[in-house]
Design an enzyme around this catalytic site. Structure first.
Site, mmCIF file in Angstrom:
data_model
loop_
_atom_site.group_PDB
_atom_site.id
_atom_site.type_symbol
_atom_site.label_atom_id
_atom_site.label_comp_id
_atom_site.label_asym_id
_atom_site.label_seq_id
_atom_site.Cartn_x
_atom_site.Cartn_y
_atom_site.Cartn_z
ATOM 1 N N LYS A 1 26.471 50.607 39.763
ATOM 2 C CA LYS A 1 27.062 51.347 40.896
ATOM 3 C C LYS A 1 25.984 51.749 41.894
ATOM 4 O O LYS A 1 26.185 51.671 43.115
ATOM 5 C CB LYS A 1 27.838 52.563 40.385
ATOM 6 C CG LYS A 1 29.117 52.190 39.664
ATOM 7 C CD LYS A 1 30.106 51.534 40.619
ATOM 8 C CE LYS A 1 31.327 50.985 39.938
ATOM 9 N NZ LYS A 1 32.250 50.312 40.871
ATOM 10 N N SER B 1 30.308 56.045 41.640
ATOM 11 C CA SER B 1 30.597 56.925 40.507
ATOM 12 C C SER B 1 29.528 57.994 40.367
ATOM 13 O O SER B 1 28.342 57.756 40.682
ATOM 14 C CB SER B 1 30.615 56.084 39.229
ATOM 15 O OG SER B 1 30.603 56.909 38.087
ATOM 16 N N TYR C 1 26.256 50.547 33.398
ATOM 17 C CA TYR C 1 27.369 50.801 34.318
ATOM 18 C C TYR C 1 26.897 51.611 35.538
ATOM 19 O O TYR C 1 27.125 51.222 36.694
ATOM 20 C CB TYR C 1 28.506 51.553 33.599
ATOM 21 C CG TYR C 1 29.524 52.091 34.568
ATOM 22 C CD1 TYR C 1 30.403 51.239 35.216
ATOM 23 C CD2 TYR C 1 29.558 53.454 34.887
ATOM 24 C CE1 TYR C 1 31.299 51.729 36.149
ATOM 25 C CE2 TYR C 1 30.454 53.948 35.814
ATOM 26 C CZ TYR C 1 31.325 53.079 36.441
ATOM 27 O OH TYR C 1 32.207 53.561 37.363
HETATM 28 C C1 WQD Z 1 34.284 64.120 29.374
HETATM 29 C C2 WQD Z 1 33.744 65.170 28.416
HETATM 30 C C3 WQD Z 1 32.729 64.258 26.442
HETATM 31 C C4 WQD Z 1 36.434 62.859 24.519
HETATM 32 C C5 WQD Z 1 32.714 59.026 32.058
HETATM 33 C C6 WQD Z 1 31.691 58.191 32.735
HETATM 34 C C7 WQD Z 1 31.734 58.436 34.195
HETATM 35 C C8 WQD Z 1 33.140 58.236 34.750
HETATM 36 C C9 WQD Z 1 34.116 59.040 33.984
HETATM 37 C C10 WQD Z 1 33.549 55.999 35.550
HETATM 38 C C11 WQD Z 1 32.372 64.786 27.830
HETATM 39 C C12 WQD Z 1 33.924 65.115 26.101
HETATM 40 C C13 WQD Z 1 35.491 63.360 25.402
HETATM 41 C C14 WQD Z 1 36.727 63.572 23.316
HETATM 42 C C15 WQD Z 1 35.133 65.244 23.988
HETATM 43 N N1 WQD Z 1 33.553 56.877 34.641
HETATM 44 N N2 WQD Z 1 34.867 64.545 25.125
HETATM 45 N N3 WQD Z 1 36.064 64.754 23.100
HETATM 46 O O1 WQD Z 1 31.572 60.998 29.986
HETATM 47 O O2 WQD Z 1 32.085 62.764 31.737
HETATM 48 O O3 WQD Z 1 32.355 60.391 32.279
HETATM 49 O O4 WQD Z 1 33.984 58.775 32.594
HETATM 50 O O5 WQD Z 1 33.111 56.077 36.663
HETATM 51 O O6 WQD Z 1 30.863 57.573 34.791
HETATM 52 O O7 WQD Z 1 30.404 58.524 32.236
HETATM 53 O O8 WQD Z 1 33.965 61.404 30.779
HETATM 54 O O9 WQD Z 1 36.172 61.699 29.799
HETATM 55 O O10 WQD Z 1 34.424 60.403 28.499
HETATM 56 O O11 WQD Z 1 34.174 62.846 28.758
HETATM 57 O O12 WQD Z 1 34.546 66.317 23.722
HETATM 58 O O13 WQD Z 1 37.542 63.187 22.485
HETATM 59 O O14 WQD Z 1 34.628 65.254 27.309
HETATM 60 O O15 WQD Z 1 31.701 64.462 25.508
HETATM 61 O O16 WQD Z 1 31.613 65.950 27.738
HETATM 62 P P1 WQD Z 1 32.380 61.447 31.118
HETATM 63 P P2 WQD Z 1 34.755 61.511 29.425
#
Ligand code: WQD
Length: 323
Positions: A145, A117, A141
């Site tokens: 990985k 990841s 997490y």
């Molecule tokens: C994306 C962006 C939020 C919801 C995570 C893990 C990563 C991988 C994928 C597994 C961020 C913003 C989100 C909302 C928002 N997982 N957001 N409003 O955090 O980039 O990655 O998932 O391998 O390891 O860390 O993904 O989809 O949670 O967020 O503004 O209602 O959307 O702050 O900037 P993230 P995400």
């Protein structure tokens, strides 16, 4: 080759199983069904229900199905939950992988594709993240990985295993509505959920050092993730002993939360809705975008699906699961 796909009844696993089978590989699914579902396993593909912590069951599955390679996708994957339950994450993700490697070495299986990841990078301070960007995971997490990659590198050196660790960026979308992620843990489904509940989608902070102030990520269609696994599996088939590749799997293009929410509102026909900007979410890096050059050089692979395709297929999947 005959591939055992751990986690093959889950969201990403089900897509990988189809890509391998469509590519002419023999496939067996190994899944504990804790979050996976038998509905996702295609007709004609055997399913072995078992835990990655159960070495004897893994060895039986490998022998019973004449397995010659493993695609290891089974893992816990929620960043926030890993902070609450680190021991559980280390057990499932690290001990699970160590157990699988023991089963592979005891049965002479020498090829492994591993789901890693972009979480291994933590808060990278670069425009494009390469595989040489320092790894400083910010959550248990992400730690599991990175440790998994180390374990695999060591096993490749000591036991000649040929391996590819694929560092996924932000995976979304579905090849068919019934294969979509039913969880609501990432931006796209979280926006769908808010819209369906009649609430404004939330943007977690608009004061980041990015062009529009919102966080930038590299969103990639799960079909592209799946095709990367097929390419990696084929690459390993003829690779020399001890080969251990680490590859970013992303599109190499950044999209801001603002841009994503705008696109989601367009796809769902809800341009009447105005997103609501809230506080930053703790631990969010401003920008995480892949350089996918190494995957292209090593595998001849690159992502082919665009964002609208990804969002549209995620929306069809949402309606299937929640509609
Ligand atoms: C994306 C962006 C939020 C919801 C995570 C893990 C990563 C991988 C994928 C597994 C961020 C913003 C989100 C909302 C928002 N997982 N957001 N409003 O955090 O980039 O990655 O998932 O391998 O390891 O860390 O993904 O989809 O949670 O967020 O503004 O209602 O959307 O702050 O900037 P993230 P995400």
């Amino acid at each position: 080759m005959s591939w055992l796909v751990t986690g093959g009844a889950g969201y990403i696993g089900a897509h990988v199983v189809r890509a391998l089978a469509d590519g002419g590989e023999r496939v067996v699914v190994y899944d504990d069904l804790s979050t996976g579902s038998t509905d996702r396993v295609p007709d004609g593909v055997p399913l072995v229900v078992g835990s990655v912590l159960d070495r004897a069951a893994l060895e039986d599955a490998i022998r019973d199905h004449a397995v010659t390679g493993v695609v290891h996708i089974a893992a816990k994957k929620q960043v926030g939950e890993s902070v609450e339950l680190p021991l559980h994450y280390y057990r499932e993700n690290v001990t699970g992988l160590a157990t699988l490697l023991e089963a592979m070495t005891s049965t002479g299986v020498g090829r492994l594709v591993f789901s890693s990841s972009a979480a291994v990078y933590g808060m990278p301070d670069v425009d494009l993240v390469t595989e040489d960007t320092p790894c400083l995971p910010m959550s248990p997490y992400g730690e599991t990985k990175l440790i998994g990659e180390w374990l695999i590198n060591a096993a490749a050196r000591a036991h000649g295993i040929r391996a590819a660790s694929l560092r996924y960026f932000n995976v979304a979308g579905a090849a068919a509505p019934e294969l979509a992620d039913s969880g609501v843990f990432n931006l796209i489904p979280m926006v769908f959920e808010r819209l369906e509940a009649g609430d404004a989608p939330r943007v977690f902070g608009d004061d980041y050092a990015t062009p529009d102030g919102t966080c930038v990520r590299d969103y990639i269609h799960v079909k592209d993730i799946a095709s990367a696994h097929l390419a990696a599996a084929r690459r390993l088939t003829d690779a020399p002993e001890g080969t251990s590749l680490i590859l970013n799997i992303g599109r190499g293009e950044g999209s801001s939360v603002q841009e994503m929410v705008d696109r989601i509102l367009k796809v769902t026909g809800r341009q009447d809705v105005a997103p609501h900007v809230t506080e930053r979410r703790p631990g969010d890096p401003a920008r995480v975008v892949a350089s996918a050059d190494r995957a292209h050089a090593e595998l001849g692979w690159s992502a082919g699906h665009d964002l609208d395709d990804t969002i549209e297929s995620a929306w069809q999947g949402w309606r299937h699961h929640h509609g």
